[in-house]
Design an enzyme around this catalytic site. Sequence first.
Site, PDB file in Angstrom:
ATOM      1  N   GLY A  12      49.191  45.695  45.448  1.00  0.00           N
ATOM      2  CA  GLY A  12      49.496  44.480  46.202  1.00  0.00           C
ATOM      3  C   GLY A  12      49.679  43.258  45.319  1.00  0.00           C
ATOM      4  O   GLY A  12      50.671  42.523  45.455  1.00  0.00           O
ATOM      5  N   LEU A  49      46.242  56.704  34.660  1.00  0.00           N
ATOM      6  CA  LEU A  49      45.450  55.983  33.652  1.00  0.00           C
ATOM      7  C   LEU A  49      44.490  56.900  32.906  1.00  0.00           C
ATOM      8  O   LEU A  49      44.080  56.609  31.786  1.00  0.00           O
ATOM      9  CB  LEU A  49      44.663  54.845  34.311  1.00  0.00           C
ATOM     10  CG  LEU A  49      45.491  53.676  34.856  1.00  0.00           C
ATOM     11  CD1 LEU A  49      44.615  52.766  35.716  1.00  0.00           C
ATOM     12  CD2 LEU A  49      46.131  52.888  33.716  1.00  0.00           C
ATOM     13  N   PHE A  68      46.742  45.709  35.447  1.00  0.00           N
ATOM     14  CA  PHE A  68      46.295  45.563  36.830  1.00  0.00           C
ATOM     15  C   PHE A  68      45.943  46.917  37.435  1.00  0.00           C
ATOM     16  O   PHE A  68      45.539  46.987  38.592  1.00  0.00           O
ATOM     17  CB  PHE A  68      47.389  44.893  37.675  1.00  0.00           C
ATOM     18  CG  PHE A  68      47.290  43.402  37.701  1.00  0.00           C
ATOM     19  CD1 PHE A  68      47.425  42.667  36.542  1.00  0.00           C
ATOM     20  CD2 PHE A  68      47.048  42.724  38.877  1.00  0.00           C
ATOM     21  CE1 PHE A  68      47.314  41.289  36.552  1.00  0.00           C
ATOM     22  CE2 PHE A  68      46.942  41.338  38.904  1.00  0.00           C
ATOM     23  CZ  PHE A  68      47.077  40.630  37.734  1.00  0.00           C
ATOM     24  N   GLY A  69      46.145  47.983  36.667  1.00  0.00           N
ATOM     25  CA  GLY A  69      45.933  49.322  37.219  1.00  0.00           C
ATOM     26  C   GLY A  69      44.464  49.612  37.462  1.00  0.00           C
ATOM     27  O   GLY A  69      43.577  48.974  36.904  1.00  0.00           O
ATOM     28  N   GLY A  70      44.224  50.608  38.305  1.00  0.00           N
ATOM     29  CA  GLY A  70      42.848  51.041  38.569  1.00  0.00           C
ATOM     30  C   GLY A  70      42.500  50.905  40.029  1.00  0.00           C
ATOM     31  O   GLY A  70      43.325  50.512  40.859  1.00  0.00           O
ATOM     32  N   HIS A 110      34.016  40.352  41.376  1.00  0.00           N
ATOM     33  CA  HIS A 110      32.914  41.254  41.701  1.00  0.00           C
ATOM     34  C   HIS A 110      32.095  41.677  40.471  1.00  0.00           C
ATOM     35  O   HIS A 110      31.051  42.305  40.614  1.00  0.00           O
ATOM     36  CB  HIS A 110      33.437  42.447  42.500  1.00  0.00           C
ATOM     37  CG  HIS A 110      34.012  41.975  43.806  1.00  0.00           C
ATOM     38  ND1 HIS A 110      33.220  41.484  44.815  1.00  0.00           N
ATOM     39  CD2 HIS A 110      35.308  41.827  44.217  1.00  0.00           C
ATOM     40  CE1 HIS A 110      33.992  41.081  45.823  1.00  0.00           C
ATOM     41  NE2 HIS A 110      35.252  41.273  45.477  1.00  0.00           N
ATOM     42  N   TYR A 133      32.440  49.180  41.464  1.00  0.00           N
ATOM     43  CA  TYR A 133      33.723  48.555  41.092  1.00  0.00           C
ATOM     44  C   TYR A 133      33.498  47.317  40.218  1.00  0.00           C
ATOM     45  O   TYR A 133      34.114  47.163  39.153  1.00  0.00           O
ATOM     46  CB  TYR A 133      34.465  48.192  42.391  1.00  0.00           C
ATOM     47  CG  TYR A 133      35.582  47.213  42.230  1.00  0.00           C
ATOM     48  CD1 TYR A 133      36.741  47.545  41.539  1.00  0.00           C
ATOM     49  CD2 TYR A 133      35.499  45.936  42.793  1.00  0.00           C
ATOM     50  CE1 TYR A 133      37.778  46.642  41.411  1.00  0.00           C
ATOM     51  CE2 TYR A 133      36.533  45.028  42.673  1.00  0.00           C
ATOM     52  CZ  TYR A 133      37.669  45.386  41.973  1.00  0.00           C
ATOM     53  OH  TYR A 133      38.698  44.474  41.837  1.00  0.00           O
TER      54      TYR A 133
HETATM   55  C1  15L Z   1      38.855  42.174  44.574  1.00  0.00           C
HETATM   56  O1  15L Z   1      38.478  42.364  43.441  1.00  0.00           O
HETATM   57  C2  15L Z   1      39.788  43.091  45.257  1.00  0.00           C
HETATM   58  O2  15L Z   1      40.678  43.727  44.357  1.00  0.00           O
HETATM   59  C3  15L Z   1      40.563  42.445  46.376  1.00  0.00           C
HETATM   60  O3  15L Z   1      41.136  43.459  47.153  1.00  0.00           O
HETATM   61  C4  15L Z   1      39.678  41.542  47.227  1.00  0.00           C
HETATM   62  O4  15L Z   1      38.804  42.321  47.957  1.00  0.00           O
HETATM   63  C5  15L Z   1      38.960  40.539  46.352  1.00  0.00           C
HETATM   64  O5  15L Z   1      38.284  41.157  45.296  1.00  0.00           O
HETATM   65  C6  15L Z   1      37.958  39.653  47.102  1.00  0.00           C
HETATM   66  O6  15L Z   1      36.841  39.464  46.615  1.00  0.00           O
HETATM   67  O7  15L Z   1      38.317  39.117  48.135  1.00  0.00           O
END
Ligand code: 15L
Length: 264
Positions: A12, A49, A68-70, A110, A133
């Site tokens: 995306g 990857l 940006f992959g993963g 995150h 993640y």
């Molecule tokens: C992320 O790291 C995600 O890739 C994205 O999909 C969102 O969930 C975003 O964080 C977020 O914290 O809103």
Amino acid sequence: MKLILLTGAAGGAARMIRPLLREHYRLRLSDIAPVGDRTDDEEDVPADLADFDALRKAVEGVDGIVHFGGYSVEGPWPAILSANIEGTYNIFEAARMEGVKRLVFASSNHAVGFYRRDQTIGVDVTPKPDSRYGASKAFGESLGSLYAEKYGAEVLSIRIGNVADRPADARRLAIWLSPRDLVQLIGIGLERPGIRHEIVYGMSDNKRAWWDNSNAIRLGYTPRDRAEDYASQVLAESPGITDDPRIEDHQGGSFCVTETGGDP
Ligand code: 15L
């Protein structure tokens, strides 16, 4: 024009920024499968990857990499291990072996999601991941530092908030990043002289931010978009506020409670 490898090119965020990146760079796209909506002037080199040899072919001959992959949300450990731990190692190692010095790593908010929303944090805090993640993103930042210090790579890790055309809910008013502001940060990562390993927050000019983004500003970032311009509409239409204090008190939101779920 420089040739840049964009991994995760079918995802995306990558799809939002590809038209803007194409104004400045020739793009080589890579994802696990061929990228369906590729334009004639974009190369396509599919690679898993976790498949080092395939990835090395994708890296060969490029001037820089935007990784940006993963896996982009919390998920089962085998998926995170393969795509984000092994995969991120593979991209740094392939870059080293192919002599590609410049990398932009899509880290995530995150990696620090267990900091509280009543705190303002800079880029020098200890990681506090809110998920497997998030821990994988902290690992990627560590690799950025390792490859910069040990092998002379030049790496920008962007702790991305949420990339979208507009903020989606109350939490995203603090962490929203417009596609054109993301492209500006990527440009800094690919072009600015004198970078070793730097971490910045991937957010626009957000009044409700929990992050001190002075490192990005120091590197020349001047965000053009402001989440606050959307605030009254967002709060009226889709506040997205829950009654769970673990979600509402922490920057990572629902990632602080989810086990294998997707987007909050
Ligand atoms: C992320 O790291 C995600 O890739 C994205 O999909 C969102 O969930 C975003 O964080 C977020 O914290 O809103």
